[in-house]
Design an enzyme around this catalytic site. Sequence first.
Site, PDB file in Angstrom:
ATOM      1  N   SER A   1      35.572  34.116  44.207  1.00  0.00           N
ATOM      2  CA  SER A   1      35.740  35.200  45.142  1.00  0.00           C
ATOM      3  C   SER A   1      36.797  34.937  46.211  1.00  0.00           C
ATOM      4  CB  SER A   1      34.410  35.499  45.839  1.00  0.00           C
ATOM      5  OG  SER A   1      33.989  34.399  46.605  1.00  0.00           O
TER       6      SER A   1
ATOM      7  N   SER B   1      33.752  29.660  43.770  1.00  0.00           N
ATOM      8  CA  SER B   1      34.677  30.579  44.433  1.00  0.00           C
ATOM      9  C   SER B   1      35.878  29.977  45.131  1.00  0.00           C
ATOM     10  CB  SER B   1      33.929  31.458  45.425  1.00  0.00           C
ATOM     11  OG  SER B   1      33.414  32.565  44.765  1.00  0.00           O
TER      12      SER B   1
ATOM     13  N   LYS C   1      39.285  32.923  54.801  1.00  0.00           N
ATOM     14  CA  LYS C   1      38.525  33.923  54.032  1.00  0.00           C
ATOM     15  C   LYS C   1      37.720  34.811  54.982  1.00  0.00           C
ATOM     16  CE  LYS C   1      35.404  34.054  49.984  1.00  0.00           C
ATOM     17  NZ  LYS C   1      34.682  33.208  49.020  1.00  0.00           N
TER      18      LYS C   1
END
Length: 487
Positions: A154, A178, A79
């Site tokens: 996310s 997330s 990420k």
Amino acid sequence: MSFPWQSAFEIREQVQSGATTAVDVARAYLDRAETMNPELACFLTIDHEGALAAAAQVDRAREAGESLGPLAGVPVAVKDNLCTRGLRTTCASKILEHYIPPYDAHVIEALRRSGAVILGKTNLDEFAMGSSNENSAFGDVANPWALDRAPGGSSGGSACATAAGLAPLALGSDTGGSVRQPAAFCGVTAIKPTYGRVSRYGLVAFASSLDQVGPMARSVREAASLLEVVAGHDPRDATSAERPTGSYLEACDRGAKGLRVGVVRDLIDGLQDADVRTNVEAALSALETKGATLVDVSLPHAKHAVSVYYLIATAEASSNLARFDGIRYGLRVSGDDLTDTYTKTRAQGFGPEVRRRIMLGTYALSAGYYDAFYLKAQRVRTLIRRDYDAAFEHCDVVCTPTTPTSAFALGEKTSDPLQMYLADIFTLPPSLAGLAAISTPCGRSSEGLPIGLQIVAPPFEEDILCSSAQVVEDACGLVEAHPDLAR
Ligand code: GLN
């Protein structure tokens, strides 16, 4: 099983035995990422050079007869809010579009030591604020199961990358859901470790009392093995726990015999979405068939989690994001004087959701409102934690759906932030309580979209998450089901 659906274990085994080289594996995955990224948008940066260099190092180590790390030659997607030395780390924000960190996050160091090959950086909601990945400044990620659906957020890019066979493993971060919510939407497994289990050093802070880095993979075993690599004490994060880590992979073979599974009846019965309800019920029955006992528990304060979270997380975010001022990092839009530079930089650098949260958080912390909002939220947070303490007197894990629905359509909730926030109702309570949680696929909706089961355990009992989720994975038989991407 052949490329691109090989497991991390199969890849490592083939690299170790010499059946393939780490460089060939890396090339194949880099090519696939290049081909599919225009459609899926899950990578913000594909790091050809870094990936091939890391792979070559694994191959050299093997040729020299050195012992290989647990993830030797295994491609991993990371990420883009985890700092990677020399590699752009944007947080999907214009304000950090060209930011190149001078150091690696703790988890990145751990990945490198394990021999993993970092393919690139994945898309996310800006600064990890969102539940659909639509808050990225650099484009929407598609859900590999239905390209017009949200991948969740996310960590939408990491979930998409694993689900689409672009990497067997990925790292995400989880503040209020997330890694779990996008895992549920994309049909993969994700672990939100106990607060303090994985170092936050080098994870760009969103809400520091909640943030954790979490592994994502297509199977529970692979997620467990990635957790083994990244978990552990790190003195550079003052909240990092000194407790020894568990054998998460081994725990996957333990089964569910004697396990007491807490079921939050009113949450499940109250579900509007019949597909989610039926599949979660089926997963609970599967656990029962394998020797678990179902126990009714209640979380009376969980209904306040959305309000509590969106006060605490925004308050912390408003403070954490104060550092992006145009002077020290990233974008600078010069103004007439210092204040003007701050204002212009932040107005142009941050997207609308980040600005909204900074304003909400600043308001909640301001003199006169602090007691009424922030302090009260902290008190309710304690009550939520106590609900779990009481539940865990009767059970070993607590099960709920991960999300109230399967993946919603891209664009469906963007005009109504509150509707978007409600996508987090099941993932927020364990985050606020600092507990360990996993989301693992437990079925499909009538439209063929993945549905996730969330299992929550007491602090530092990630092993029990792995053993119970493995039972669900075995019972559902979905681990070999992949989206039809025509490639
Ligand atoms: N969806 C939640 C939010 O928007 C959680 C995000 C996260 O866990 N980073 O804040």
